[in-house]
Design an enzyme around this catalytic site. Structure first.
Site: not given
Length: 325
Positions: A173, A225, A169-170
């Site tokens: 980004h 997100e 997920h990070e």
């Protein structure tokens, strides 16, 4: 000469589908894990994307919010000035001094998970830190040289597969080019929640960013997100891993007693009410306006919707999706 049961065990070599490590395991072992990344061994393939575009997975809400943000005159120049003034290098200094830097020798399983996420999405590997914190969270900061920080509580609460989902997920980004806006958004959130409201830094933020800019930035950050949850799914390639991660973020340590299928049903109910009931939608939007992330249940419903739309399968197989009649 007598042989022990251990001597008579039949072993086999299995190459980890995630990191490529060759592992020797007992034949028929169900829960065998890779000695490098600690993920479950399997004969199933793991797709690596050679030329993944962010446009292939960006959530529509992220796209709309980003368009609204970029439509504000002077937003990019204001954010760049903000990061010049506040000092992007401060982020790296803070975590180098206060957290554990993950390397192939230090926390090697976390380093392997980072490598898996970066290789799968096609991202240059950023620095990864683990910081002691009782909150189950993680974040990405910096622009020129982004860093990812995992809080210790998050790692302790999640399984290895779920930790991979968070790391992915990070990394999402970074792949989605969120880092400029995201770093500024996290700075604003930090100032709003700490005792530095009267500091010169707060004055600088207010001088460089109008209220309209700050509001639009935080609104976009929440929707971003949702895109990175999709990126996490592209790495884990198992929607249940994303769902169980969100269940633990919602239920905390009590999540071990929560029925996962009922949690998914709750997510579907939330989505149905959000779409059908104006009052539910109003309150959900009002409450999340004060949060850094969307509700975990909402995030699960959005992942389920994406999978069921066929778009995720299309990305995984490369075959065009045909909508049902």
């Amino acid at each position: 000469m007598a042989h022990s049961d251990l001597d008579l065990e039949v072993t086999e070599f299995i190459r980890c589908r995630y990191c490529g490590q060759r592992n020797q395991t007992r034949t028929g072992s169900i829960e065998a894990r890779c000695g490098r990344c600690r993920l479950l061994l399997s004969d199933d393939p793991h797709k690596k994307f050679s030329n993944l575009s962010k446009e292939q997975y960006i959530h529509p809400a992220d796209r709309r919010a980003l368009a609204a943000l970029r439509a504000i005159p002077g937003i990019d120049s204001a954010l760049k000035k903000l990061l010049v003034v506040t000092g992007e290098s401060a982020i790296r200094v803070i975590f180098t001094a206060s957290a554990v830097k993950v390397t192939p020798e230090q926390c090697p399983d976390l380093h392997a998970k980072l490598q898996i996420a970066c290789t799968t999405l096609g991202v240059d590997k950023p620095d990864l830190f683990v910081q002691q914190n009782p909150v189950a969270n993680a974040f990405t900061g910096g622009v020129e040289r982004p860093v990812i920080v995992l809080y210790s509580q998050l790692i302790e609460r999640l399984t290895d597969e779920e930790v991979l989902a968070v790391v992915a997920h990070e990394v999402g980004h970074i792949h989605a080019e969120h880092v400029l806006y995201l770093t500024a958004a996290r700075l604003i959130e930090y100032l709003a929640k700490t005792a530095v409201l009267a500091s010169p830094l707060t004055g600088i933020v207010k001088e460089l960013l109008t209220l309209t800019m700050r509001t639009a930035l935080l609104a976009w950050a929440r929707r971003a997100e949702l895109s990175c949850d999709r990126a996490a799914l592209l790495v884990t390639q198992d929607a249940n891993v994303i769902g169980r991660t969100m269940m633990k973020l919602a239920g905390g340590t009590y999540a071990s007693k929560v029925d996962y299928e009922r949690f998914l049903a709750q997510a579907r109910d939330f989505e149905k009410n959000y779409d059908a009931k104006a009052l539910d939608r109003f309150w959900a939007d009002v409450i999340t306006a004060g949060l850094s992330h969307p509700f975990p249940v909402w995030r699960v419903s959005e992942i389920l919707k994406w999978v069921e739309s066929g778009e995720y399968t299309q990305l995984m197989t490369g075959e065009p999706h045909t909508a049902a009649a």
